[in-house]
Every structure is written in C-alpha cells, then in structure tokens.
Design a protein around this motif. Structure first.
Motif, mmCIF file in Angstrom:
data_model
loop_
_atom_site.group_PDB
_atom_site.id
_atom_site.type_symbol
_atom_site.label_atom_id
_atom_site.label_comp_id
_atom_site.label_asym_id
_atom_site.label_seq_id
_atom_site.Cartn_x
_atom_site.Cartn_y
_atom_site.Cartn_z
ATOM 1 N N LEU A 153 0.847 -1.198 0.000
ATOM 2 C CA LEU A 153 0.000 0.000 0.000
ATOM 3 C C LEU A 153 0.876 1.240 0.000
ATOM 4 O O LEU A 153 1.531 1.540 0.997
ATOM 5 N N SER A 154 0.897 1.938 -1.112
ATOM 6 C CA SER A 154 1.698 3.159 -1.170
ATOM 7 C C SER A 154 1.056 4.151 -2.137
ATOM 8 O O SER A 154 1.494 4.292 -3.277
ATOM 9 N N PRO A 155 0.003 4.842 -1.686
ATOM 10 C CA PRO A 155 -0.618 5.826 -2.571
ATOM 11 C C PRO A 155 0.334 6.990 -2.828
ATOM 12 O O PRO A 155 1.175 7.316 -1.984
ATOM 13 N N THR A 156 0.208 7.575 -3.993
ATOM 14 C CA THR A 156 1.045 8.729 -4.303
ATOM 15 C C THR A 156 0.433 9.964 -3.659
ATOM 16 O O THR A 156 -0.680 9.925 -3.139
ATOM 17 N N LYS A 157 1.170 11.052 -3.689
ATOM 18 C CA LYS A 157 0.664 12.309 -3.146
ATOM 19 C C LYS A 157 0.625 13.337 -4.266
ATOM 20 O O LYS A 157 1.497 13.355 -5.130
ATOM 21 N N ASN A 158 -0.405 14.170 -4.236
ATOM 22 C CA ASN A 158 -0.507 15.215 -5.256
ATOM 23 C C ASN A 158 0.364 16.407 -4.871
ATOM 24 O O ASN A 158 1.056 16.378 -3.852
ATOM 25 N N ARG A 159 0.315 17.457 -5.687
ATOM 26 C CA ARG A 159 1.158 18.627 -5.412
ATOM 27 C C ARG A 159 0.855 19.269 -4.068
ATOM 28 O O ARG A 159 1.723 19.866 -3.450
ATOM 29 N N GLY A 160 -0.373 19.139 -3.614
ATOM 30 C CA GLY A 160 -0.755 19.706 -2.325
ATOM 31 C C GLY A 160 -0.367 18.835 -1.143
ATOM 32 O O GLY A 160 -0.570 19.200 0.000
ATOM 33 N N GLY A 161 0.172 17.641 -1.424
ATOM 34 C CA GLY A 161 0.592 16.739 -0.365
ATOM 35 C C GLY A 161 -0.479 15.769 0.099
ATOM 36 O O GLY A 161 -0.256 14.991 1.017
ATOM 37 N N SER A 162 -1.657 15.805 -0.542
ATOM 38 C CA SER A 162 -2.739 14.888 -0.165
ATOM 39 C C SER A 162 -2.543 13.536 -0.839
ATOM 40 O O SER A 162 -2.092 13.460 -1.975
#
Length: 118
Positions: free
Chosen positions: A36-45
């Motif tokens: 389980l390793s979701p990426t993060k968007n530019r906002g850090g979410s």
C-alpha cells in the motif's frame, strides 16, 4: 471489473467511504503494508488509484473476515505475490464493493428522477 467511479484518482475521504474504513486506519495500514503506497498530489494529499483500493479491500478481508493478525496478513500477501495470485485476489475482493457502489448510484438516480407524490 468496472471501476467504482470513472475517476483516475480518489482522495482518502472517498476511499474511506468506499471501503468503510476510517482515514486513520488507511494511513496506519500504509506504514504496515509495503504493498500500500498511494502517491501524493502537489498539495501533499494522498491520492489512490483503483489498484490501491482493491489492495485495501484485500487487506480488509484478510484482517476483518479471515481474522489474520497484521503480521499474518503480511505473510499471506507475500505468499500471494510469490504465487502470482495477488491480482486475482484483489479483483475478487473488489467485486462486492463495486456492486454496492453501483446500487447506491442507482438508488440516488431513482430518487432524483422520481416525481414527488402530491
């Protein structure tokens, strides 16, 4: 398998609603399961793809229904990876969630399309 919704990325809140798990549980599982390793968007979410949602549903099945400990679930996932059965298991666990989501969408659509009773 049809996607739960026609989106590429889902927020942690959306994933929480889809899986029936609280956001803090999802964040904790990220630290325990390397799969389980979701990426993060530019906002850090955190942003999740359908593959990660399927994995979450598989982990939930192992922990809540099969009653594995976290260590036992890790071992089971490693064994599934070695045998090449993790994709099959992910899809199998996601099917009930897909059907529930479709049913919910159809129910909401029926409410919108139904004329009020006079």
């Amino acid at each position: 398998m049809e996607p739960i919704a026609r989106k590429t990325y889902y927020s942690i809140g959306e994933v929480s609603n889809l899986t029936g798990l609280k956001a803090h549980v999802l964040r904790y599982w990220e630290t325990q399961f390397d799969i389980l390793s979701p990426t993060k968007n530019r906002g850090g979410s955190r942003v999740y793809r359908m593959r990660e949602i399927e994995t979450i549903l598989l982990v939930k099945h192992l922990l809540y229904e099969k009653r594995f400990t976290i260590e036992g679930a890790k071992r089971e996932l490693q064994e599934m990876r070695r045998s090449g059965k993790v994709d099959e298991a992910r899809a199998f666990q996601a099917e009930p969630a897909v059907l529930a989501s479709i049913k919910e969408g159809l129910t909401e659509l029926r409410e919108v399309l139904t004329l009020p009773q006079a």
